[in-house]
Design an enzyme around this catalytic site. Structure first.
Site, PDB file in Angstrom:
ATOM      1  N   THR B  52       0.805  -1.222   0.000  1.00 44.15           N
ATOM      2  CA  THR B  52       0.000   0.000   0.000  1.00 44.15           C
ATOM      3  C   THR B  52       0.833   1.266   0.000  1.00 44.15           C
ATOM      4  O   THR B  52       0.392   2.311  -0.430  1.00 44.15           O
ATOM      5  CB  THR B  52      -0.915   0.009   1.231  1.00 44.15           C
ATOM      6  N   THR B 128       1.462  -4.513   4.346  1.00 42.57           N
ATOM      7  CA  THR B 128       1.419  -4.725   5.798  1.00 42.57           C
ATOM      8  C   THR B 128       0.914  -6.111   6.192  1.00 42.57           C
ATOM      9  O   THR B 128       1.239  -6.593   7.268  1.00 42.57           O
ATOM     10  CB  THR B 128       0.521  -3.668   6.470  1.00 42.57           C
ATOM     11  N   ASP B 129       0.142  -6.758   5.321  1.00 44.69           N
ATOM     12  CA  ASP B 129      -0.489  -8.022   5.725  1.00 44.69           C
ATOM     13  C   ASP B 129       0.528  -9.061   6.208  1.00 44.69           C
ATOM     14  O   ASP B 129       0.323  -9.715   7.213  1.00 44.69           O
ATOM     15  CB  ASP B 129      -1.296  -8.615   4.568  1.00 44.69           C
ATOM     16  N   LYS B 205       0.683  -7.687  13.179  1.00 46.93           N
ATOM     17  CA  LYS B 205      -0.390  -6.791  12.735  1.00 46.93           C
ATOM     18  C   LYS B 205      -1.634  -7.165  13.530  1.00 46.93           C
ATOM     19  O   LYS B 205      -2.156  -8.269  13.378  1.00 46.93           O
ATOM     20  CB  LYS B 205      -0.637  -6.963  11.233  1.00 46.93           C
TER      21      LYS B 205
END
Lengths: 617, 382
Positions: B52, B128-129, B205
């Site tokens: 992202t 980020t996942d 996360k």
């Protein structure tokens, strides 16, 4: 003014909040809150991003000239979507349906598939830095021949609390944006069209009411001028005045340009000097605090910078607005000096430093630092150059000031501010959905019906149809209350007692209906309605108020009360004969305290009086 | 539907049948990037993998995809130029759910090469996942003398409110700081005020969309970067620049799995791991699975699968000595994963089995702190 001759062209955009259960892209209620109730706060910075075509919008770029940190208030009625911390929910279907209904009422054509866009707005009013908006229908018609270009469904921006602090309760409330073509040619016409569109919107019964729930933007240009968009006109009555003043401003800017040309005026970037040292020992508190002060010479501009172009607005105000974009408080100029603690001696020193001649105007910029002051110098030069250019009216977005004059906000945004909202899936409007959409009866038609079918006089009928209490009125009619009683109570009585300071917002619809029914069934006199409502506003129940203020009086009781009163005042009756009726009426009404309708009292009193007079002629 | 962009900038969808071909607009020339570097500043390498932080709209699907390379990031975030001088290595342009152990290896090699070439720090831009997995993998594969900082954004870079710029600026500040380990640098709060520096083997996360989704589990974060001042503060226990000599150990055993236990889980599911070299279980509480699973686990262990127990509680440590099931599991030969996060344990298991053939020694390594992924003490409250 002959608006035809000067080539006035105007269009409007109406923004109306609609009254859906949930917000446009999340499931929060559309409730407006008191900022004192906020449950938390957070802050963010925003930065301009490129459109998908690879450009940065000019309006957004202008906002980027200042470093701004925005603070946001959250509530127990807002969620992570308003915080820009969760992807949006699908577009609210209730809002889309209402938007289609309104499109139908303007005879528009829906788009086959609605695409949500992000309209870049980095003034802090949207946590995301954009406003979600979707074009829903095009090509509508107005009754007198004007056109509606588009209807869009948008999310409302956050409410500014103060400076760079915003409240998130309003963010995301669905907003309908109706844009007309530039089809109007007089100030009055603009106001009439705005009124008509407002009426159509209110006819749906599903729009929010009250200050700030509807806002008009007006687009205006004259021949030789430029398109200017004036944002956020909240009072309908001011629209015509705003148009008149904008025309005046554009006409005056054209005249100033011609005068500047005649004088051979010029603006040069090299005509600016650092004069910070000149003001080392000044008495002016603003200049004393300043870290950087610049003087800019505008050759041939003397007296014109100070010339009024609109009530309370001068060319100097326009230049000042441009400078403020950099974060400075404003400008000083020699057309208005000495003033603000700057002495005549200091003025002549500035002029000397700038080698200013009689016909020149010197602008003084006061900055908190070099960057800010330098930015402001550029802005002043840009705006002054425009004043003597081919197009002396810059295309811009302006905000309305009190009274109807306007101030510069930012350049007109371009198409580059639009970016697809990738988190929302497009919605198809198929024939079945469009065909099933129907428009409600217009309020104007409804008013006529109230006159024709319910016997209200035309003025009362119109007031009732346009009132916020219309749904209650219709409910009362349905439940058998007479139209006149209901309308008078809802329009006149409530307003009267409100004027006396009664908290009418405490009276529920059901309570008002109960009072109306009490009158209809003879349980209370219509004269008692104000007192009953007053008592309920301060917390009485319907039953308590009726018992206390309108104790039930039977016909027999009433007859005996009247007989007693006549007997007690036999002498008065004998003396006044039939004309005793009026004074006695007052005595009886006071005795029965609003429990009996005046008409019934008068009927019985008249009969008993005649009987008494017949006995003792 | 065909998407039409109107002059107003609005898009609408129309039936393609109603469209006529007029002309193909001339393709606009590629933007010339003028990234002016300041040679007096330290040099950092930006290794971009996508995500992202560098995403924008894809007209094929209408959704967001990763298309930018590292030079685009520099153009989009000009403040980065005040912090360092950059070399950019476009390694991949993928969304992080498409990451694989093979790409982790490529990433480790690229990072190793850059450090060997003398950069003062590394920034890895990453979706980020699965950023925490990649950070852990890099931690095990490289002994680093310089900061290796993973960074991403929770809100896409094409929005004015994106966290990408602040995260990237803070990451660059961390990458030029005295830090000497693999870390993740992301928003510490929902405000644009502080980024937290998390150890690569201890970060997770913990929220699907908030800016402050990344949290250190089991330890405190190892430092902070303030914004906009870019002040870096490191904890005393944080490893400093230069403590380790550069080394690359890039073997991974990919035949390892991670399985979350749930009540009623069928033992048949374990058959899928037959032939796997390793399996991490995320058990309940102190590290349990149902008794019905134990025979099948025994069989897996007998046929050469190393099984490591972690806890789906995430916080706290596994202890299979308290209850009967736990003791049965220990008897069956499972290895207690201590206070390791399940994901970190999986990556570590891949690395350990890729580098150590002796299962007994491998088992011991799994219980040894290699890169701060586990500890023998449980500090109060973490």
């Amino acid at each position: 003014m002959d608006y035809n001759a000067i080539g006035l062209v105007a269009g409007i955009e109406i923004h109306q909040q609609i009254d859906t259960k949930e917000k446009l892209f999340c499931h929060c209620p559309t409730a407006l809150r008191d900022t004192a109730e906020h449950s938390g706060a957070f802050f963010r910075y925003l930065r301009a991003t490129e459109s998908e075509m690879g450009e940065i919008d000019r309006a957004a770029q202008e906002e980027m000239k200042r470093d701004r940190k925005f603070l946001y208030y959250t509530y127990d009625t807002t969620c992570l979507v308003e915080n820009d911390e969760e992807p949006p929910a699908p577009m609210n279907d209730e809002a889309l349906s209402l938007c289609l209904t309104i499109a139908k009422m303007f005879f528009m054509i829906p788009v086959p598939q609605v695409h949500t866009m992000r309209k870049l707005v980095i003034d802090g009013s949207n946590t995301s830095g954009f406003q979600r908006t979707a074009l829903v229908a095009v090509n509508g018609a107005l009754p007198r021949g004007g056109q509606i270009e588009t209807i869009c469904l948008e999310e409302e921006a956050a409410q500014r609390v103060k400076d760079d602090t915003f409240s998130l309760d309003r963010l995301g409330i669905p907003l309908i944006e109706i844009t007309t073509s530039p089809c109007m040619h007089t100030p009055e016409e603009v106001q009439q069209v705005a009124e008509y569109i407002g009426m159509v919107l209110r006819s749906t019964g599903k729009v929010k009411r009250g200050i700030g729930t509807i806002r008009q933007d007006v687009n205006i240009s004259i021949a030789g001028g430029a398109r200017v968009e004036i944002k956020g006109v909240q009072e309908l009555d001011l629209i015509a005045e705003v148009v008149r003043r904008e025309v005046q401003r554009q006409v005056n800017l054209l005249m100033i340009r011609d005068e500047l040309k005649k004088r051979g005026a010029s603006v040069d970037y090299n005509d600016h000097w650092d004069v910070t040292e000149l003001f080392r020992n000044t008495k002016s508190s603003i200049l004393k605090k300043a870290k950087k002060i610049y003087a800019i010479k505008l050759r041939g501009f003397a007296t014109l910078v100070g010339r009024e172009i609109q009530p309370d607005r001068r060319l100097g105000s326009e230049i000042s607005d441009y400078a403020k974009v950099c974060g400075v408080g404003g400008i000083f100029h020699t057309d208005e000096l000495p003033a603000y603690g700057i002495t005549a001696d200091e003025v002549s020193q500035i002029k000397k430093c700038a080698n200013a001649l009689e016909g020149d105007c010197v602008v003084v910029i006061v900055g908190a630092n070099e960057k800010q002051a330098g930015c402001a110098v550029n802005q002043v030069i840009i705006r002054a150059k425009k004043a003597l250019g081919k197009n002396p009216v810059p295309e811009e977005t302006r905000k309305m000031l009190e009274g109807g004059s306007t101030a510069y906000m930012r350049p007109l945004p371009g198409a580059a501010r639009m970016y697809p909202e990738t988190d929302v899936i497009p919605v198809i409007i198929d024939d079945a959905r469009w065909n099933a959409t129907t428009g409600p009866e217009l309020l104007t038609v409804r008013a006529e019906r109230f006159t024709k079918e319910n016997g209200l006089d035309p003025s009362m009928a119109r007031q009732m149809a346009f009132s916020e209490r219309l749904p209650l009125f219709e409910r009362a009619l349905q439940e058998g209350v007479k139209a006149n009683l209901a309308a008078r109570t809802l329009i006149a009585t409530i307003k009267e007692i409100q004027r006396d300071g009664v908290a009418v917002e405490n009276i529920s619809d059901d309570t008002i209906l109960a009072v109306l029914h009490a009158v209809e069934t003879g349980r209370a006199a219509k004269e008692a309605v104000p007192d009953l409502l007053r008592s309920m506003a301060s917390g009485s129940t319907v039953d308590d108020a009726l018992t206390h203020l309108a104790p039930s009086v039977s016909r027999e009781e009433l007859e005996s009360i009247i007989k007693k009163i006549i007997t007690e005042r036999a002498e008065f009756v004998a003396q006044k004969k039939k004309s005793a009726l009026g004074p006695l009426m007052g005595v009886v009404m006071a005795e029965v305290r609003g429990s009996v309708d005046g008409k019934v009292v008068s009927e019985i009193l008249k009969r008993e009086l005649e009987r008494a007079l017949a006995k003792n002629p | 539907m065909a998407v039409v962009k109107l002059d107003s900038g609005y898009n609408i969808g129309v039936d393609p049948v109603s469209c006529t071909f007029v002309e193909r607009p001339p393709s606009s020339p590629a933007k010339q990037l003028e990234v002016i570097q300041n040679n007096n500043l330290p040099t950092l390498a930006i290794v971009s993998t996508g995500g992202t932080i560098a995403s924008r709209i894809d007209y094929r699907t209408g959704s967001v995809t990763s298309q930018f390379d590292a030079s685009d990031i520099l153009t989009a975030i000009p403040e980065l130029k005040d912090i360092a001088n950059y070399r950019t290595i476009p390694l991949a342009t993928i969304l992080s759910e498409n990451m694989t152990p093979a790409i982790w290896q490529d990433l480790a090699r690229a990072v190793y090469d850059e450090i060997r070439n003398g950069v003062k720090g590394i920034i890895v831009t990453h979706g980020t996942d699965t950023m925490a997995y990649s950070a852990a993998a890099t931690s095990f594969m490289i002994d680093t003398p310089v900061p290796i900082v993973f960074v991403g954004s929770q809100r896409s870079a094409d929005r004015p409110s994106s966290d990408n710029a602040m995260n990237a600026v803070c990451a660059a500040a961390a990458a030029t700081s005295d830090l000497g380990e693999v870390a993740v640098v992301m928003h510490a709060t929902t405000n644009d005020d502080i980024c937290a520096i998390h150890r690569g083997t201890r970060v997770r996360k913990m929220h699907s969309s908030r800016r402050d989704a990344f949290q250190s589990i089991g330890i405190e974060s190892i430092g902070t970067v303030e914004y906009p001042s870019r002040t870096v503060t490191l904890k005393e226990s944080t490893i400093r620049r230069g403590k380790y000599k550069l080394a690359l150990h890039d073997n991974l055993e990919e035949h390892c799995g991670l399985l979350q236990f749930y009540p009623g889980m069928s033992p048949d599911l374990l058959n899928a791991y037959q032939g796997y070299k390793g399996l991490v279980l995320a058990g309940t509480g102190l590290g349990h699975v149902s008794t019905t699973l134990i025979p099948r686990l025994c069989k897996l262990i007998e046929t050469g699968t190393m099984i490591v127990m972690t806890s789906q509680c995430l916080h706290g440590r596994v202890c299979d000595r308290v209850y009967d099931t736990g003791r049965d599991l220990l008897a069956a030969g499972i290895i207690e994963g201590g206070d390791m996060l399940p994901e970190a344990a999986l990556v570590k298991l891949m690395w350990v089995l890729g580098n150590e053939q002796d299962l007994k020694k491998a088992g011991t390594l799994m219980q040894t702190d290699l890169k701060g992924e586990c500890s023998s003490r449980s500090p109060h409250g973490l």
